[in-house]
Write a protein that holds these residues in place. Structure first.
Motif: not given
Length: 595
Positions: A46-48, A150-152, A202-203, A214-216
């Motif tokens: 969250t960038d602090s 990105s979140l990753y 992941n990457e 990132y979710t199915k």
């Protein structure tokens, strides 16, 4: 044999004791490490901006279970202020309180050995989520100098991979607050159920188009919602909302946009004649909805939309003033093109929807109504996407209904979405029906009644722009008679109106088409639009032009009728005056004889 089993049992006991000891050691000594990693993960991702606190962290390493109690994820207001000054602050801020968060089958060895976080399931019990939205113009422009991580990219320093089998959120309370010009507006949802399945970060998965963030699959159920708009005139509600990102579906039941006030109070508060809308649909169902475009860009892109079982009631009150407004360029398809967010719906299916327009007469203080019952059909290529329209520029509608719940109406509309002058066309038919059904609107609003009339068929084919409508109108009917009714406040005019009705039926209106001379009248519509008339009023006026012509009503005959009606009215009035004078004369004679 017995000794062998003793050795086996002994070894198993030693293994269990050793594993229990190791688990106890990890639980006591690795707990600070896990806590630090968890908080580091929140800071990095969250960038602090956010920090995580909680009352207690319970760990059972042997089972791979972790429980957080009374957890709080909260933004640091000082960090947010610095991000605003640097024009890096997001529009949305979150505050999340969770009574209990349970992590099951947490692989601590995978984290230590391979920096991989593998979790079977996460349960969130009684979470309270508060989202505050504050608009920042700089977020509308994507920066090319410093693209967002990105979140990753944010978590890869802590974990090379994150895999969570399932997340269940039970009885969530959600509150949304929007800050605008120092003022805030809020609404909330309770008892929300959410399930998220197969999360993989992941990457490779950051570019996986089969996943949404990132979710199915994300499935959410909202049991009910009602929101009153700040203007105090309308409220929106639904009984249930269900979404499924894997199936790309959205379902709303008993959805409504309704006035808060009754008609009298509504117009008294408004003080002017505006259209009062009351909309309700049992089912609103969307298939193949692009949730990512909807969330990220507020674009509505879907394959099919189903609208079933409901009504659209529109109402006006002519007792109140209506400020004339130029309606050129305000047709529905032109308004769609001006919406700044993309809308692209391949097909909209409508089934069993009543469309009703009612109006209170400003002159007679009566309510008239016209209805199109059980409307069904399709709208295709409903879009303001110019790229899509470059291949096919027409939005089309093919609709069926029972007009006045009597005659079968079939109408087709075609709208040129790229036309600068609002080009459109419509054609259709109306089947056999009794013309007296239209008295529901004619008598209350125009003080005219159809005494009799059989409509055999109506056919129309009209092309129009913002300024003029042209086309053919065919009206097959017989035995048409009308009555001009007296105003209840002016009962003395009944006699003159009977004469006027006689003149209209004998001299103005053809009682059939073909007429008595077997001449078939075709309406050649050439209607010049009044700029203050809405699109639908202009449509009606164009059809009325055709009706008049097929009924034999020309401007010359209308003028002649009005002249004769005035003569008849004067004759009746003079007759009444003569009658009153005669009665007075005889009364005078009678009184003199008595004396």
């Amino acid at each position: 044999m017995k000794s062998i089993w003793k050795w086996v049992i002994g070894i198993l006991i030693l293994i269990v004791m050793a594993f229990a000891g190791i688990s106890w050691y990890f639980s006591r000594n690795w707990k600070p490490i896990v806590e630090e990693k968890l908080k580091e993960l929140v800071r990095n991702s969250t960038d602090s901006l956010y920090s995580l606190t909680y009352d207690n962290l319970d760990m059972a390493i042997a089972l791979g279970n972790v429980t957080l109690k009374n957890a709080l994820l909260k933004a640091d207001t000082q960090v947010y202020a610095r991000m605003e000054a640097a024009e890096l602050a997001p529009d949305n801020l979150y505050e999340i309180k969770i009574k209990e968060l349970k992590v099951k089958r947490f692989g601590i060895l995978d984290v230590l050995r391979d920096k991989e976080l593998n979790i079977k399931s996460i349960d969130l019990i009684d979470p309270h989520i508060h989202l505050t939205n504050k608009y920042h113009a700089y977020n509308d422009t994507v920066s090319t100098e410093k693209p967002k991580k990105s979140l990753y990219e944010k978590v890869k320093e802590v974990f090379t991979s994150v895999n969570i089998g399932r997340i269940d959120i039970e009885s969530a309370a959600f509150r949304y607050t929007k800050l605008t010009d120092g003022q805030s507006r809020s609404f909330g949802l309770d008892s929300v159920q959410i399930r998220v399945e197969d999360i993989l970060i992941n990457e490779n998965t950051q570019a996986d188009t089969s996943r949404l963030y990132y979710t199915k699959m994300i499935e959410a159920m909202v049991p009910g919602f009602e929101y009153e708009f700040s203007n105090g005139f309308y409220a929106a509600k639904f009984d249930a909302l269900k979404i499924n990102t894997q199936e790309q579906t959205l379902l709303l039941t008993n959805v409504a946009y309704k006035p808060v006030l009754e008609k009298t109070a509504f117009y008294k508060k408004h003080g002017k004649n505006v259209t009062r809308a009351d909309l309700h649909f049992d089912t609103l169902y969307i298939e193949r909805l692009d949730f990512k475009k909807l969330i990220e860009k507020q674009q509505t892109i879907a394959h099919r939309v189903y609208i079933k079982n409901g009504y659209a009631k529109l109402y006006g009150d002519k007792r109140y003033p209506k400020q004339p407004v130029n309606q050129i360029g305000q047709a529905p398809h032109q308004k769609l093109m001006r919406i700044d967010k993309m809308i692209r719906l391949d097909t909209v299916f409508v089934k069993n929807v009543d469309v009703i327009y009612g109006e209170m007469s400003g002159k007679y203080h009566r309510e008239g109504e016209i209805s199109f019952n059980g409307t069904a059909g399709t709208l295709t290529n409903v879009t303001n996407d110019t790229l899509t329209l470059s291949n096919d520029k027409y939005m089309r509608a093919d609709l069926w209904a029972k007009i006045m719940n009597r005659g079968n109406l079939h109408a087709k509309f075609s709208f040129d979405m790229l036309s600068k002058t609002g080009e459109h066309s419509y054609n259709g038919t109306v089947g056999s029906m009794n013309a007296t059904a239209f008295n529901r609107i004619l008598y209350p609003l125009l003080n005219v009644e159809i005494r009799s009339g059989n409509i055999r068929r109506i056919r129309f084919d009209i092309n129009g722009t913002d300024y003029r409508s042209r086309g053919d109108f065919r009206f097959d009917y017989d035995n048409l008679k009308i009555d001009l009714k007296a105003n209840p406040d002016e009962p003395k005019k009944k006699s003159s109106l009977k004469i006027a009705s006689f003149l209209v039926n004998q001299l103005i209106i053809n009682d059939s088409n073909p007429d008595a001379n077997e001449k078939y009248h075709v309406g050649k519509v050439n209607h010049r639009r009044v700029p203050e008339h809405t699109f639908f009023k202009n449509l009606w006026q164009s059809l009325l032009d055709g009706i008049k012509q097929t009924a034999g009503i020309s401007k010359e005959r209308e003028k002649k009728w009005k002249e004769r009606a005035e003569i008849a009215k004067e004759t009746v009035e003079k007759t009444k005056e003569t009658s009153q004078e005669t009665k007075g004369f005889f009364r005078g004679l009678f009184r003199k004889k008595e004396k």
